[in-house]
Design a protein around this motif. Structure first.
Motif, PDB file in Angstrom:
ATOM      1  N   LEU A 183     -12.109  97.690  67.397  1.00  0.00           N
ATOM      2  CA  LEU A 183     -13.291  96.880  67.723  1.00  0.00           C
ATOM      3  C   LEU A 183     -12.906  95.458  68.101  1.00  0.00           C
ATOM      4  N   GLU A 184     -11.924  94.897  67.414  1.00  0.00           N
ATOM      5  CA  GLU A 184     -11.483  93.538  67.727  1.00  0.00           C
ATOM      6  C   GLU A 184     -10.832  93.457  69.096  1.00  0.00           C
ATOM      7  N   GLU A 199     -22.010  97.540  65.927  1.00  0.00           N
ATOM      8  CA  GLU A 199     -23.373  98.050  65.866  1.00  0.00           C
ATOM      9  C   GLU A 199     -23.355  99.504  66.341  1.00  0.00           C
ATOM     10  N   ILE A 200     -24.306 100.266  65.832  1.00  0.00           N
ATOM     11  CA  ILE A 200     -24.359 101.680  66.173  1.00  0.00           C
ATOM     12  C   ILE A 200     -24.904 101.840  67.584  1.00  0.00           C
ATOM     13  N   LYS A 241     -19.807  94.005  68.373  1.00  0.00           N
ATOM     14  CA  LYS A 241     -20.880  93.033  68.604  1.00  0.00           C
ATOM     15  C   LYS A 241     -20.408  92.007  69.628  1.00  0.00           C
ATOM     16  N   GLU A 242     -21.342  91.375  70.277  1.00  0.00           N
ATOM     17  CA  GLU A 242     -21.045  90.432  71.367  1.00  0.00           C
ATOM     18  C   GLU A 242     -20.248  89.224  70.898  1.00  0.00           C
ATOM     19  N   ILE A 243     -20.374  88.826  69.644  1.00  0.00           N
ATOM     20  CA  ILE A 243     -19.667  87.628  69.174  1.00  0.00           C
ATOM     21  C   ILE A 243     -18.157  87.800  69.247  1.00  0.00           C
TER      22      ILE A 243
END
Length: 185
Positions: free
Chosen positions: A123-124, A162-163, A181-183
């Motif tokens: 994810l990162e 997020e799912i 997530k967008e952040i």
């Protein structure tokens, strides 16, 4: 505005190819020198002569204005910087791929933590996660335990993901999709 434009040589060049020197087909153009100062409105032949005196090229910058705007510059250097910008843009571009994290519904706690850390790493990096619970034989009857495990995974990763797709049965597997997530991006 464009009525003095001759389009017979249009088909030779794509729209990405800059129009320079003799390929400029306007009668009069507004000329900007290499330092960015406006020199005024010239007949195209005079503008090309001014550029040649400076050992540079005449590049059509904007054909939308009246008269069209041309700039005197070194075309080789201009082309090099454009290609360099395009390379930099391609380097910064990241295509999101789907990485899969597989596990069984009877997974041990340490193995579960390994999968969570693996998912965090993916994810990162900006990738999506496809969490898959694999069933063998009659284990499919315990799909409620698998859905609980996937919900636990989503809860553990909720700060960074997020799912995208809730747990869904796919043959002898149950899958869930998560995206960053967008952040983070």
């Amino acid at each position: 505005m464009l009525d003095n434009y001759n389009s017979k040589n249009d088909r030779k060049f794509s729209q990405d190819t800059p129009i320079i020197n003799e390929r400029i087909k306007f009668q009069k153009v507004r000329v900007i020198n290499s330092q960015g100062q406006q020199l005024g409105i010239f007949i195209i032949k005079e503008a090309i002569e001014v550029a040649v005196k400076e050992n540079m090229d005449l590049l059509l910058v904007s054909d939308k204005s009246d008269p069209p705007v041309c700039r005197i510059l070194d075309y080789g250097k201009y082309k090099f910087t454009q290609e360099k910008r395009a390379r930099e843009a391609r380097k910064k571009q990241h295509t999101s791929t789907i990485k899969e994290v597989k596990m069984r519904y009877k997974i041990e706690e340490h193995d579960y933590k390994v999968r969570v850390n693996q998912a965090i790493r993916f994810l990162e990096a900006g990738d999506k996660i496809k969490a898959t619970i694999i069933f063998r034989g009659r284990e499919i009857h315990h799909s409620d335990l698998a859905i609980d495990l996937l919900n636990r995974l989503a809860n553990d990763l909720s700060s960074i993901s997020e799912i995208q797709q809730k747990p869904l049965r796919d043959g002898k597997n149950i899958i869930m999709l998560l995206n960053a997530k967008e952040i983070l991006l």
